[in-house]
Scaffold this active site. Structure first.
Site, PDB file in Angstrom:
ATOM      1  N   ASN A  72       1.305  -1.045  -0.114  1.00 30.71           N
ATOM      2  CA  ASN A  72      -0.040  -0.030   0.358  1.00 30.71           C
ATOM      3  C   ASN A  72       0.832   1.080  -0.164  1.00 30.71           C
ATOM      4  O   ASN A  72       1.395   1.375   1.084  1.00 30.71           O
ATOM      5  CB  ASN A  72      -1.049  -0.119   0.846  1.00 30.71           C
ATOM      6  CG  ASN A  72      -1.595   1.327   1.317  1.00 30.71           C
ATOM      7  OD1 ASN A  72      -1.902   2.088   0.158  1.00 30.71           O
ATOM      8  ND2 ASN A  72      -2.556   1.398   2.249  1.00 30.71           N
ATOM      9  N   ARG A  95      -1.956  -1.936  -3.780  1.00 28.09           N
ATOM     10  CA  ARG A  95      -4.236  -1.649  -3.559  1.00 28.09           C
ATOM     11  C   ARG A  95      -3.421  -0.330  -4.536  1.00 28.09           C
ATOM     12  O   ARG A  95      -2.751   0.826  -4.441  1.00 28.09           O
ATOM     13  CB  ARG A  95      -3.399  -0.828  -2.403  1.00 28.09           C
ATOM     14  CG  ARG A  95      -4.999  -0.006  -1.661  1.00 28.09           C
ATOM     15  CD  ARG A  95      -4.538   0.942  -0.422  1.00 28.09           C
ATOM     16  NE  ARG A  95      -6.179   1.945  -0.631  1.00 28.09           N
ATOM     17  CZ  ARG A  95      -6.168   3.219   0.484  1.00 28.09           C
ATOM     18  NH1 ARG A  95      -5.241   3.545   1.014  1.00 28.09           N
ATOM     19  NH2 ARG A  95      -7.403   3.599   0.192  1.00 28.09           N
ATOM     20  N   HIS A 118     -13.402   2.846  -0.628  1.00 29.72           N
ATOM     21  CA  HIS A 118     -12.645   1.917   0.386  1.00 29.72           C
ATOM     22  C   HIS A 118     -13.615   0.869  -0.292  1.00 29.72           C
ATOM     23  O   HIS A 118     -14.196   0.051   1.353  1.00 29.72           O
ATOM     24  CB  HIS A 118     -13.645   2.615   1.844  1.00 29.72           C
ATOM     25  CG  HIS A 118     -12.332   3.643   1.964  1.00 29.72           C
ATOM     26  ND1 HIS A 118     -13.319   4.488   3.082  1.00 29.72           N
ATOM     27  CD2 HIS A 118     -11.534   3.992   2.860  1.00 29.72           C
ATOM     28  CE1 HIS A 118     -12.988   5.346   3.588  1.00 29.72           C
ATOM     29  NE2 HIS A 118     -11.433   5.579   3.624  1.00 29.72           N
ATOM     30  N   ARG A 148     -11.171  16.362   6.938  1.00 32.15           N
ATOM     31  CA  ARG A 148     -12.357  16.171   5.539  1.00 32.15           C
ATOM     32  C   ARG A 148     -13.581  17.113   5.617  1.00 32.15           C
ATOM     33  O   ARG A 148     -14.042  16.117   7.075  1.00 32.15           O
ATOM     34  CB  ARG A 148     -11.742  15.476   4.768  1.00 32.15           C
ATOM     35  CG  ARG A 148     -10.897  15.185   4.313  1.00 32.15           C
ATOM     36  CD  ARG A 148     -11.491  13.683   3.494  1.00 32.15           C
ATOM     37  NE  ARG A 148     -10.040  13.157   3.298  1.00 32.15           N
ATOM     38  CZ  ARG A 148     -10.276  12.446   2.826  1.00 32.15           C
ATOM     39  NH1 ARG A 148     -11.115  10.876   2.871  1.00 32.15           N
ATOM     40  NH2 ARG A 148      -8.944  11.181   3.168  1.00 32.15           N
ATOM     41  N   GLU A 166      -8.106  -4.827   4.925  1.00 34.21           N
ATOM     42  CA  GLU A 166      -7.699  -4.622   3.682  1.00 34.21           C
ATOM     43  C   GLU A 166      -7.026  -5.948   2.885  1.00 34.21           C
ATOM     44  O   GLU A 166      -6.681  -6.466   2.281  1.00 34.21           O
ATOM     45  CB  GLU A 166      -7.403  -3.401   3.412  1.00 34.21           C
ATOM     46  CG  GLU A 166      -8.664  -2.490   3.603  1.00 34.21           C
ATOM     47  CD  GLU A 166      -9.193  -0.866   4.135  1.00 34.21           C
ATOM     48  OE1 GLU A 166      -8.348  -0.602   4.807  1.00 34.21           O
ATOM     49  OE2 GLU A 166      -9.103  -0.737   3.345  1.00 34.21           O
TER      50      GLU A 166
END
Ligand code: ADP
Length: 398
Positions: free
Chosen positions: A7, A90, A179, A240, A385
Site C-alpha cells: 500500500n 492497493r 474504501h 475533511r 484490507e
C-alpha cells in the site's frame, strides 16, 4: 503462495507478506519518510519489531529494504524472492475502467495513469510502487486492487451528480466511492456471521477511520456510497468536511481572501472533527479524553460526526427499501463505543434493539451489538484490507 501486499503512498509504503492459502501474516511493516531520509519498521510474526533508519531517496530503495528484511538470514521469513509468488498493490482510483482487480500489464498501468487526475495524491504514488516492484522483482506477477472497483455496480441514479450531463461525458465527473476493498470484505463477512446468503441481504457498512464512508450493499453489490468523485464527499471525517453547501466555498474564499486551492486545503485538511474541535485533534482518542474533561467543542465534533453517520444510514435504508444488518468497521468503528452508541440512538425506528452494555468498552473485536430478536442486527467487524488484497491476488494469479 506467499503474496506481498503493498500500500504505497507518496512518502510511505506499508507492506504485509501473507501466506494466501493459510491466510497467515508472515511479516509486516512500513517504510516512512521516503524522499526525505527514510525509516523502516519491520515485524516478523512472533518476532521482535525492528526500527532502522535507512536512506530512501525513492520508493525503489524502500522496496529493496523490504525485500532485504523479508529474506534476511536471521530475522527474515522467506529464504529468497522465489518464495514470493505475487505482489498485490492497493490502487486508489480505477475510474470507470476497472470494476474488479486485474493482473498488471503495460496497458493497465496506462489506464491507472489516466486516473491520476481523479486521485492526484494517491494514484501517482501507487504507480511508483508498482514500477519499483517490477524493477526489483522481475517476472513476479503483480495485481492491482482498486478502492473504487466494488462501487462500479452503483446505478446511474446513485452515481450521477445534478450537474450538466456534458461534464460526465467530457470529464467523467460522477460519484465513484472509495474504501471498496473494505466495504466488500466486511459486508461478505457479515453475511457469513449472520449465516445468510450474501446475494440476498441488505447491509449498511460504516467504515469509520481517518477517512470515513458508508456503503449500501444490496444483494452483494454496492448500490450507493457516501464518497464521490473524490474522498471529500459524505461524512464529516478526521480533517475533511464531507458534504457542505457548495456556496460556502465562494463565501469563505471572499471572507478569508483565499483562492480555490486555499479553500480546498481548508476543506481537506482543516475541517472535519479537527476543525470542529477548534483544531484540538483529528484523533477520536484525543477528542474522547477532551470531551470527558468537559471540552464543549470536542463533544460537538463527536456528535456532529455521529449524527451524520446516522443520517446516511437512514438514507441508505430508504435507498434499499430496508436493511437487515449494519456493520461498524475501521479505527473508529471498531474502537469508539461512544460514536457507536450515539449513531445507534437514532435507529430505534428501524428496529435496532441496541445493547449498550455489550457495546461499552468493546474494542477491535468482532461482536454483535444488538439484543437477540432485534429486527435489524448491528455488528462490529474488524476490516482487513491486506487480507482482502491477498485473496484477490491469489485468485487472479493461481
Ligand atoms: P486509516 O486506515 O484511514 O488511516 P484507521 O481505520 O486506522 O484509519 O482509523 C484511524 C482512526 O481511528 C484514528 O484517527 C482514531 O481517531 C481512531 N481510533 C483508533 N483507535 C481508537 C480508539 N481506541 N478509540 C477511539 N478511536 C480510535
Amino acid at each position: 503462495m506467499n503474496v506481498l501486499v503493498i500500500n504505497c503512498g507518496s512518502s510511505s509504503l506499508k507492506f504485509q507478506l501473507i501466506n494466501a492459502e493459510t491466510e497467515d501474516v508472515l511479516a509486516k511493516g512500513i517504510c516512512e519518510r521516503i524522499g526525505i531520509d527514510g525509516r523502516l519498521t519491520y515485524q516478523p510474526t512472533g518476532g521482535e519489531k525492528e526500527k532502522s533508519d535507512k536512506a530512501m531517496p525513492t520508493h525503489t530503495e524502500a522496496i529493496q529494504y523490504v525485500i532485504d528484511a523479508l529474506t534476511n538470514a536471521e530475522t527474515g521469513v522467506v529464504k529468497s524472492l522465489d518464495e514470493i509468488g505475487a505482489v498485490g498493490h492497493r490502487v486508489v482510483h480505477g475510474g470507470e475502467r476497472f470494476a474488479s482487480s486485474v493482473v498488471i500489464t503495460e496497458d493497465v498501468k496506462k489506464a491507472i495513469e489516466e486516473c491520476n487526475e481523479l486521485a492526484p495524491l494517491h494514484n501517482p504514488a501507487n504507480l511508483i510502487g508498482i514500477e519499483a516492484c517490477e524493477k526489483l522483482m522481475p517476472g513476479t506477477p503483480m495485481v492491482a486492487v482498486f478502492d473504487t472497483a466494488f462501487h462500479q455496480t452503483m446505478p446511474e441514479k446513485a452515481y450521477m451528480y445534478g450537474l450538466p450531463y456534458e461534464y460526465y461525458e467530457k470529464y467523467k465527473v460522477r460519484r465513484y466511492g472509495f474504501h471498496g476493498t473494505s466495504h466488500s470484505y466486511v459486508s461478505k463477512k457479515a453475511a457469513e456471521v449472520i449465516e445468510r446468503p450474501y446475494d440476498q441481504l441488505k447491509t449498511i457498512v460504516c467504515h469509520l477511520g481517518n477517512g470515513s464512508s458508508v456503503t449500501a450493499v444490496m444483494n452483494g453489490k454496492s448500490v450507493d456510497t457516501s464518497m464521490g468523485l473524490t474522498p471529500l464527499e459524505g461524512l464529516v471525517m478526521g480533517t475533511r468536511s464531507g458534504d457542505i453547501d457548495p456556496a460556502i466555498m465562494e463565501f469563505i474564499a471572499g471572507k478569508e481572501n483565499l483562492d480555490i486551492e486555499g479553500v480546498m486545503n481548508v476543506l481537506n485538511k482543516k475541517s472535519g472533527v479537527f476543525g470542529l474541535s477548534g483544531e484540538l485533534s483529528s484523533d477520536f482518542r484525543d477528542l474522547t479524553d477532551a470531551m470527558n474533561n468537559g471540552d464543549k467543542k470536542a463533544k460537538i465534533a463527536m456528535d456532529v460526526f455521529s449524527y451524520r453517520v446516522a443520517k446516511y444510514i437512514g438514507s441508505y435504508a430508504a435507498a434499499m427499501n430496508g436493511v437487515d444488518d449494519i456493520v461498524f468497521t475501521a479505527g473508529i468503528g471498531e474502537n469508539d463505543d461512544y460514536v457507536r452508541e450515539q449513531v445507534c440512538s437514532y435507529l430505534d425506528y428501524l428496529g435496532v434493539d441496541f445493547d449498550k452494555e455489550v457495546n461499552k468498552g468493546l474494542r477491535g473485536t468482532q461482536k454483535e451489538l444488538t439484543k437477540p430478536g432485534s429486527k435489524v442486527r448491528v455488528f462490529v467487524i474488524p476490516t482487513n484490507e491486506e487480507l482482502a488484497i491477498a485473496r484477490e491476488t491469489l485468485a487472479l494469479v493461481k
